[in-house]
Design a protein around this motif. Structure first.
Motif, PDB file in Angstrom:
ATOM      1  N   GLY A 289       0.787  -1.230   0.000  1.00  0.00           N
ATOM      2  CA  GLY A 289       0.000   0.000   0.000  1.00  0.00           C
ATOM      3  C   GLY A 289       0.813   1.272   0.000  1.00  0.00           C
ATOM      4  N   ALA A 290       2.142   1.160   0.020  1.00  0.00           N
ATOM      5  CA  ALA A 290       2.985   2.359   0.056  1.00  0.00           C
ATOM      6  C   ALA A 290       3.041   3.032  -1.307  1.00  0.00           C
ATOM      7  N   GLN A 291       3.351   4.302  -1.277  1.00  0.00           N
ATOM      8  CA  GLN A 291       3.566   5.032  -2.525  1.00  0.00           C
ATOM      9  C   GLN A 291       4.927   4.634  -3.104  1.00  0.00           C
ATOM     10  N   LEU A 292       4.985   4.516  -4.424  1.00  0.00           N
ATOM     11  CA  LEU A 292       6.248   4.189  -5.087  1.00  0.00           C
ATOM     12  C   LEU A 292       6.392   5.072  -6.314  1.00  0.00           C
ATOM     13  N   LYS A 293       7.543   5.692  -6.444  1.00  0.00           N
ATOM     14  CA  LYS A 293       7.855   6.487  -7.627  1.00  0.00           C
ATOM     15  C   LYS A 293       9.056   5.866  -8.326  1.00  0.00           C
ATOM     16  N   LEU A 294       8.929   5.655  -9.620  1.00  0.00           N
ATOM     17  CA  LEU A 294      10.042   5.159 -10.423  1.00  0.00           C
ATOM     18  C   LEU A 294      10.471   6.254 -11.380  1.00  0.00           C
ATOM     19  N   LYS A 295      11.702   6.672 -11.238  1.00  0.00           N
ATOM     20  CA  LYS A 295      12.248   7.735 -12.080  1.00  0.00           C
ATOM     21  C   LYS A 295      13.144   7.103 -13.141  1.00  0.00           C
TER      22      LYS A 295
ATOM     23  N   ASN B  50       5.094  10.055 -30.616  1.00  0.00           N
ATOM     24  CA  ASN B  50       4.339   8.890 -30.144  1.00  0.00           C
ATOM     25  C   ASN B  50       5.148   8.061 -29.150  1.00  0.00           C
ATOM     26  N   PHE B  51       5.762   8.760 -28.212  1.00  0.00           N
ATOM     27  CA  PHE B  51       6.638   8.106 -27.240  1.00  0.00           C
ATOM     28  C   PHE B  51       5.812   7.443 -26.143  1.00  0.00           C
ATOM     29  N   ARG B  52       6.154   6.185 -25.808  1.00  0.00           N
ATOM     30  CA  ARG B  52       5.445   5.451 -24.779  1.00  0.00           C
ATOM     31  C   ARG B  52       6.441   4.767 -23.846  1.00  0.00           C
ATOM     32  N   LEU B  53       6.122   4.760 -22.554  1.00  0.00           N
ATOM     33  CA  LEU B  53       6.946   4.062 -21.560  1.00  0.00           C
ATOM     34  C   LEU B  53       6.083   3.052 -20.822  1.00  0.00           C
ATOM     35  N   GLY B  54       6.665   1.896 -20.478  1.00  0.00           N
ATOM     36  CA  GLY B  54       5.902   0.883 -19.770  1.00  0.00           C
ATOM     37  C   GLY B  54       6.698   0.224 -18.664  1.00  0.00           C
ATOM     38  N   ILE B  55       5.982  -0.220 -17.639  1.00  0.00           N
ATOM     39  CA  ILE B  55       6.569  -0.937 -16.512  1.00  0.00           C
ATOM     40  C   ILE B  55       5.693  -2.153 -16.228  1.00  0.00           C
TER      41      ILE B  55
ATOM     42  N   LEU C 272       0.847  -6.996 -13.170  1.00  0.00           N
ATOM     43  CA  LEU C 272       0.476  -5.586 -13.313  1.00  0.00           C
ATOM     44  C   LEU C 272       1.292  -4.957 -14.429  1.00  0.00           C
ATOM     45  N   THR C 273       0.617  -4.182 -15.281  1.00  0.00           N
ATOM     46  CA  THR C 273       1.311  -3.415 -16.322  1.00  0.00           C
ATOM     47  C   THR C 273       0.910  -1.955 -16.205  1.00  0.00           C
ATOM     48  N   LEU C 274       1.878  -1.085 -16.123  1.00  0.00           N
ATOM     49  CA  LEU C 274       1.671   0.360 -16.124  1.00  0.00           C
ATOM     50  C   LEU C 274       2.209   0.898 -17.446  1.00  0.00           C
ATOM     51  N   TYR C 275       1.384   1.647 -18.177  1.00  0.00           N
ATOM     52  CA  TYR C 275       1.768   2.102 -19.522  1.00  0.00           C
ATOM     53  C   TYR C 275       1.370   3.564 -19.668  1.00  0.00           C
ATOM     54  N   SER C 276       2.259   4.375 -20.180  1.00  0.00           N
ATOM     55  CA  SER C 276       2.005   5.815 -20.215  1.00  0.00           C
ATOM     56  C   SER C 276       0.754   6.172 -21.011  1.00  0.00           C
ATOM     57  N   SER C 277       0.418   5.369 -22.040  1.00  0.00           N
ATOM     58  CA  SER C 277      -0.774   5.685 -22.830  1.00  0.00           C
ATOM     59  C   SER C 277      -2.064   5.343 -22.078  1.00  0.00           C
TER      60      SER C 277
ATOM     61  N   CYS D 208       7.144   7.773 -13.017  1.00  0.00           N
ATOM     62  CA  CYS D 208       5.857   7.083 -12.881  1.00  0.00           C
ATOM     63  C   CYS D 208       5.524   7.046 -11.397  1.00  0.00           C
ATOM     64  N   ASP D 209       4.424   7.666 -11.027  1.00  0.00           N
ATOM     65  CA  ASP D 209       4.018   7.777  -9.623  1.00  0.00           C
ATOM     66  C   ASP D 209       2.885   6.789  -9.353  1.00  0.00           C
TER      67      ASP D 209
END
Length: 428
Positions: free
Chosen positions: A301-307, A318-323, A334-339, A357-358
């Motif tokens: 449940g903690a906040q996580l920021k990936l820089k 059309n730049f996209r970043l994914g985690i 889990l997939t986090l995607y800028s789009s 990515c926050d």
């Protein structure tokens, strides 16, 4: 009884920066004759060369009825090994002996002629496997039913989606009775229901005495399907034995380039980056609440920021970043995607850039997760680092009950209420 697959002192060397023409297989010659008998051939242009060994001195045998998992990080040599076994490319040294008909599914649409219909491709693949037309007809209805493409049977394969192509390719390979079946990670393209059906079919195939080689990053699938595992690392076999021990060996080596501590991970020379990708991902930093550095460990449940620190060409539209967060068994949780973010404030980046990515609340259950980072330009993957680092999610009193959450994949707020009881309602 002699083994179905016999690999001796197998090695494969590639020349980087040099176009290499391999000896054509029977399948390729047939396809070439059908598609472009009069096409002109151009000689590859020579450029500066360097060499590397994709495989080095590989030795193993596989008996009839065995299901063997081939596992290893990206770049370990898995695909090269399967291409040699499938006779798509030749070894530099050593030998491979296959005793029986072999069918392989290494890429979407492998062995299909795009201009021919699904029906025509079934018969073409059967002919390549050496089957008579009557044999193919006997299996035809089973193949169509398994692939679930009856409505598109007379549509050219070039109009199929990737999922449809995979379904048909696997159905053909599994039902036309090869003695040896080779399946690469391509099954990941299909949906979960189809993947489950394929795993069941491969298990069924092995019980009839046929041999299966299975490559996957899904360690749960490997453990459930295979009895034996072969682990590759940098082109060499580092383990060959019981599948559970093999998976443990793979996981122990999966991120050995990381020191496992500190909030910063250098990605510039990550060994899991594919050779065709450009090193745009240079570094990732982890921060928790209030900008504090996170040593690759956060509480539930903690906040996580990936820089993410990037080194890009001058202008990238059309730049996209994914985690991606994967379990220890290779399953994406889990997939986090800028789009996906409706508030994203960039579409074009250039040069050296930093993107954050926050994640306000990381609600995965306690455990260890491998993090996969990737860069897309529109729909095209330009850089990716698998197993960039391992993130530990630590136990916490997320629900405020003094009990740490467990089991499953995610935690989330929920409430229990009694609507009716015949007895006394005790409250605390």
């Amino acid at each position: 009884m002699p083994p179905m697959i016999e690999v001796k002192s197998l090695s494969k060397q590639y020349r980087l920066g040099h176009s290499v023409r391999h000896t054509a297989t029977l399948r390729e010659l047939m396809m070439r004759a059908v598609t472009s008998p009069f096409s002109k051939r151009t000689e590859p242009k020579k450029v500066s060369e360097s060499h590397f060994w994709a495989l080095k001195d590989i030795n193993f045998e596989v008996g009839a009825g065995e299901i063997v998992g081939i596992i290893g990080a990206n770049g370990a040599g898995k695909s090269t090994l399967l291409k040699i076994l499938s006779r798509i490319t030749d070894p530099t040294e050593g030998s491979v002996r296959l005793r029986g008909r072999m069918a392989s599914l290494l890429e979407v649409g492998t062995g299909f002629h795009p201009e021919l219909t699904g029906r025509e491709n079934i018969f073409l693949n059967g002919a390549v496997l050496g089957m008579r037309k009557a044999e193919i007809k006997a299996k035809f209805d089973e193949i169509v039913a398994f692939a679930e493409i009856d409505k598109f049977l007379d549509t050219p394969v070039k109009h199929y989606s990737s999922g449809m192509s995979v379904r048909l390719g696997f159905a053909v390979a599994a039902h036309l009775q090869p003695e040896i079946l080779i399946v690469d990670e391509v099954l990941a393209v299909g949906d979960m229901a189809f993947q489950k059906k394929c795993l069941g079919k491969m298990s069924e195939v092995s019980k009839t005495g046929r041999t299966v080689l299975f490559v996957s990053h899904n360690m749960a699938a490997v453990e459930n399907l295979c009895q034996r595992g072969i682990v590759l690392k940098q082109g060499q076999v580092i383990f060959d034995g019981d599948v559970k021990l093999a998976v443990g060996q793979y996981l122990a080596n999966a991120h050995n380039f990381s020191d496992g501590i500190g909030h910063e991970v250098d990605l510039s020379e990550a060994p899991t980056r594919k050779p065709e990708h450009t090193a745009m991902l240079q570094k990732v930093e982890l921060f928790s609440n209030d900008g504090e550095r996170a040593p690759r460990a956060v509480r539930v449940g903690a906040q996580l920021k990936l820089k993410l620190h990037l080194k890009l060409p001058e202008v990238v539209p059309n730049f996209r970043l994914g985690i991606g967060f994967n379990s220890l068994f290779g399953q994406r949780v889990l997939t986090l995607y800028s789009s996906f973010d409706p508030h994203v404030d960039y579409d074009v980046l250039s040069g050296e850039s930093v993107v954050t990515c926050d994640i306000p609340s990381l609600t995965m259950v306690p455990g260890e997760y491998f993090v996969f980072l990737f860069v897309d330009f529109g729909q095209e993957r330009k850089d990716a680092v698998a197993d960039a680092f391992m993130l530990s999610v630590l136990e916490s009193d997320y629900y405020g009950t003094g009990k740490a959450p467990y089991s499953g994949v995610f935690v989330l707020p929920h409430r229990w209420q009694v609507e009716h009881t015949a007895g006394a309602l005790l409250t605390r």
